[in-house]
Motif scaffolding. Structure first.
Motif, short mmCIF file in Angstrom:
data_model
loop_
_atom_site.label_atom_id
_atom_site.label_comp_id
_atom_site.label_asym_id
_atom_site.label_seq_id
_atom_site.Cartn_x
_atom_site.Cartn_y
_atom_site.Cartn_z
N ALA A 163 0.83 -1.20 0.00
CA ALA A 163 0.00 0.00 0.00
C ALA A 163 0.87 1.26 0.00
O ALA A 163 0.57 2.25 -0.69
CB ALA A 163 -0.93 -0.01 1.21
N GLN A 164 1.96 1.22 0.76
CA GLN A 164 2.88 2.35 0.78
C GLN A 164 3.54 2.54 -0.59
O GLN A 164 3.77 3.67 -1.03
CB GLN A 164 3.94 2.13 1.85
N GLN A 165 3.82 1.44 -1.26
CA GLN A 165 4.42 1.52 -2.59
C GLN A 165 3.44 2.16 -3.58
O GLN A 165 3.83 2.99 -4.42
CB GLN A 165 4.82 0.12 -3.05
N ARG A 166 2.16 1.79 -3.49
CA ARG A 166 1.15 2.41 -4.35
C ARG A 166 1.01 3.89 -4.02
O ARG A 166 0.80 4.72 -4.93
CB ARG A 166 -0.19 1.69 -4.19
N GLN A 167 1.13 4.23 -2.76
CA GLN A 167 1.06 5.64 -2.36
C GLN A 167 2.22 6.42 -2.97
O GLN A 167 2.05 7.55 -3.44
CB GLN A 167 1.11 5.74 -0.84
N ALA A 168 3.42 5.84 -2.98
CA ALA A 168 4.58 6.53 -3.52
C ALA A 168 4.42 6.80 -5.02
O ALA A 168 4.91 7.81 -5.53
CB ALA A 168 5.85 5.71 -3.26
N ARG A 169 3.74 5.90 -5.72
CA ARG A 169 3.56 6.10 -7.17
C ARG A 169 2.72 7.33 -7.47
O ARG A 169 2.84 7.92 -8.56
CB ARG A 169 2.90 4.87 -7.78
N THR A 170 1.83 7.70 -6.57
CA THR A 170 0.96 8.86 -6.82
C THR A 170 1.75 10.16 -6.92
O THR A 170 1.23 11.15 -7.44
CB THR A 170 -0.10 8.98 -5.71
N LYS A 171 3.01 10.17 -6.42
CA LYS A 171 3.81 11.38 -6.49
C LYS A 171 4.22 11.72 -7.92
O LYS A 171 4.62 12.84 -8.20
CB LYS A 171 5.08 11.22 -5.63
N PRO A 213 5.03 18.15 -11.08
CA PRO A 213 6.48 18.29 -10.88
C PRO A 213 7.24 17.71 -12.06
O PRO A 213 6.98 16.59 -12.51
CB PRO A 213 6.73 17.47 -9.60
N LEU A 214 8.18 18.49 -12.59
CA LEU A 214 9.05 18.02 -13.66
C LEU A 214 10.35 17.46 -13.10
O LEU A 214 10.87 16.46 -13.58
CB LEU A 214 9.35 19.16 -14.64
N TYR A 215 10.86 18.12 -12.08
CA TYR A 215 12.09 17.66 -11.45
C TYR A 215 12.04 18.06 -9.98
O TYR A 215 11.78 19.21 -9.65
CB TYR A 215 13.32 18.29 -12.13
N ALA A 216 12.25 17.08 -9.11
CA ALA A 216 12.20 17.35 -7.67
C ALA A 216 13.47 16.88 -7.00
O ALA A 216 13.45 16.35 -5.88
CB ALA A 216 10.99 16.66 -7.05
N GLY A 217 14.59 17.03 -7.70
CA GLY A 217 15.85 16.60 -7.11
C GLY A 217 15.98 15.09 -6.99
O GLY A 217 16.78 14.59 -6.20
N GLY A 218 15.18 14.35 -7.75
CA GLY A 218 15.23 12.90 -7.69
C GLY A 218 14.50 12.31 -6.51
O GLY A 218 14.54 11.08 -6.29
N GLN A 219 13.80 13.14 -5.72
CA GLN A 219 13.15 12.64 -4.51
C GLN A 219 11.98 11.71 -4.82
O GLN A 219 11.74 10.74 -4.09
CB GLN A 219 12.67 13.82 -3.66
N ILE A 220 11.25 12.00 -5.88
CA ILE A 220 10.09 11.16 -6.21
C ILE A 220 10.56 9.77 -6.65
O ILE A 220 10.05 8.74 -6.18
CB ILE A 220 9.25 11.83 -7.31
N LYS A 221 11.53 9.72 -7.53
CA LYS A 221 12.05 8.43 -7.99
C LYS A 221 12.66 7.66 -6.83
O LYS A 221 12.41 6.45 -6.67
CB LYS A 221 13.08 8.67 -9.08
N THR A 222 13.44 8.33 -6.01
CA THR A 222 14.08 7.66 -4.88
C THR A 222 13.04 7.18 -3.87
O THR A 222 13.17 6.09 -3.31
CB THR A 222 15.06 8.62 -4.19
N GLY A 223 12.00 7.98 -3.66
CA GLY A 223 10.95 7.57 -2.75
C GLY A 223 10.25 6.31 -3.22
O GLY A 223 9.92 5.42 -2.41
N ASN A 224 10.04 6.20 -4.53
CA ASN A 224 9.43 4.99 -5.07
C ASN A 224 10.37 3.79 -4.95
O ASN A 224 9.93 2.66 -4.69
CB ASN A 224 9.05 5.21 -6.53
N GLN A 225 11.66 4.02 -5.12
CA GLN A 225 12.63 2.93 -4.96
C GLN A 225 12.67 2.45 -3.50
O GLN A 225 12.78 1.25 -3.24
CB GLN A 225 14.01 3.40 -5.41
N LEU A 226 12.59 3.39 -2.57
CA LEU A 226 12.58 3.02 -1.16
C LEU A 226 11.32 2.21 -0.81
O LEU A 226 11.38 1.24 -0.06
CB LEU A 226 12.65 4.27 -0.28
N ALA A 227 10.19 2.63 -1.37
CA ALA A 227 8.94 1.91 -1.11
C ALA A 227 8.99 0.50 -1.67
O ALA A 227 8.54 -0.46 -1.04
CB ALA A 227 7.76 2.69 -1.69
#
Length: 444
Positions: free
Chosen positions: A53-61, A123-137
């Motif tokens: 569920a947390q992983q699905r939440q991260a994808r919404t970013k 967001p077009l670029y967020a310092g890689g935080q969105i991608k990294t957040g999804n990887q962490l999830a």
């Protein structure tokens, strides 16, 4: 009347059969029940659901952030009130005598204002935080899956330990029953000799004392089995049943050499090893996430709004917007964050390496334990054969009057001790065999 008694007898026999019905579990069934009902396994399964569920939440970013805003203002009194006096103004270009008279004006109204807007920001670029957040999830989901495997392995091993503990107690009870029959025969032989005046009464009392000790041992074993059975049922998550029996018990012992694997290679297939690898990976992702806070962030969006003032509507067709956020003063803070994260990554690597070495040592220890258990089976088997032969010799020599009663009773006691040790050795071998198979991923 006769038919009635026949029918009644049939019912009683059926009822008796139902009363004597008992539970029977094989080792495989016991493991399955434990895995189904164990709290730790159930919680590990729920942890996987939460991580997913947390992983699905991260994808919404990755999707636009859409927000709506509505606001209103109402006042019991009019917000706007005008009262102008009457005016007399000369006409431009006239003779000077001509004037235009304006009457006084009195206006009040607008006691409410309402506005609504909708904005979508991508967001077009967020310092890689969105991608990294999804990887962490995603990594967290994998970690919970590995933790479930670890829990299942521990439950499997504990179930087998409890199962074979009951098997060993059953074996000891059977050995005790066999020795009780043996002592009963000796008692009859000695008692007959006493009645014939061939031995003194003290010999009869010695045999009786040995029988009393066996009776006490039987009570202790049965009490121990009841406690072990209650513990076994609780661990399986089933109701206690005093008549529960164990089926398909296989105490065959084979040379474990065919199971041997190199410890440094076998440890890599363990879920604990994977968890340690993922812990260092998680630290690296967290470092990347922390650094992303100090990088530029770019977003684009669009919005629309509508406003109503009093009774009149004022609308806007919409707007486009873009934002660029560049941290300036944060660059000094980022330097210290980077240094802190490098230390954390190094600590995680050190812990992982140390624990991998401990896991490797555990594999080696389990192999030594299995070899020791196999050797113990061989030793106790030889000892049992020797005590059986010793008892047979003492029985023959006692009948011939060449040995004493004490020698015969000692031989019987030695046989019982050897039989108990042999039963313990065989059950311990199977437990250690399973333990080694688990740490080397040979569960199939």
């Amino acid at each position: 009347m006769k038919k009635f008694f026949v029918f009644l007898g049939t019912l009683l026999s059926l009822g008796s059969g139902a009363a004597q019905a008992q539970s029977a579990y094989s080792l495989a069934q016991s493991k399955q029940l434990a895995l189904q009902n164990n709290v730790r396994v159930r919680n590990s399964t729920l942890e996987i659901e939460a991580a997913q569920a947390q992983q699905r939440q991260a994808r919404t970013k990755y999707y636009p952030n859409v927000s709506a805003l509505g606001a209103g203002l109402y006042s019991p009194k009019d917000l706007v009130s005008l009262n102008t006096p009457a005016l007399s103004l000369p006409v431009q270009g006239g003779t000077g005598a001509e004037t235009v008279n304006l009457p006084s004006v009195k206006y009040s109204g607008i006691n409410g204002v309402a506005t609504a807007s909708v904005t979508a920001l991508q967001p077009l670029y967020a310092g890689g935080q969105i991608k990294t957040g999804n990887q962490l999830a995603a990594l967290q989901t994998t970690v919970t899956q590995d933790q479930l495997v670890v829990a299942q392995q521990e439950v499997t091993l504990t179930t087998e330990q409890k199962y074979y503990q009951l098997v060993a107690l059953d074996e000891k009870l059977r050995t005790l029953e066999a020795n009780d029959k043996l002592l009963t025969g000796i008692y009859k032989q000695v008692n007959d000799s006493y009645k014939a005046g061939l031995v003194v009464r003290n010999d009869v009392l010695k045999v009786q004392q040995q029988r009393n000790q066996l009776a006490l041992a039987r009570v202790q074993l049965r009490n121990g089995r009841e406690l072990a059975l209650r513990d076994f049922c609780q661990y399986l998550g089933v109701a206690y049943d005093s008549t529960l029996t164990l089926t398909e018990v296989n105490l065959t012992v084979q040379n474990p050499q065919e199971l041997y694997q190199d410890a440094s290679e076998a440890v890599k297939s363990r879920p604990e090893y994977q968890l340690l690898q993922r812990s260092t990976e998680a630290e690296k992702l967290q470092s990347r996430q922390a650094q992303g806070q100090f990088l530029p962030q770019v977003s684009v969006g669009a919005g629309a709004y509508a406003t109503k003032i009093g009774d009149q509507d004022v609308t806007s067709s919409g707007m486009f917007l873009g934002t660029v956020s560049v941290p300036i003063s944060g660059r000094w803070e980022a330097k210290h964050v980077r240094a802190q994260r490098e230390v954390r990554e190094k600590i995680a690597q050190n812990n992982a390496q140390n624990n991998i070495e401990l896991l490797t040592l555990q594999v080696q220890q389990r192999w030594l334990d299995l070899q020791e258990a196999y050797k113990r089976v061989q030793v106790t088997e030889a000892a049992m054969a020797q005590t059986q032969e010793n008892l047979k010799v003492n029985q023959d020599t006692y009948r011939s009057g060449l040995s004493t009663l004490n020698d015969l009773l000692d031989a019987q006691a030695q046989l019982q001790t050897a039989a108990d040790s042999h039963a313990e050795a065989r059950t311990e071998y199977h437990v250690r065999r399973t333990a080694y198979r688990l740490v080397t991923d040979q569960t199939n």
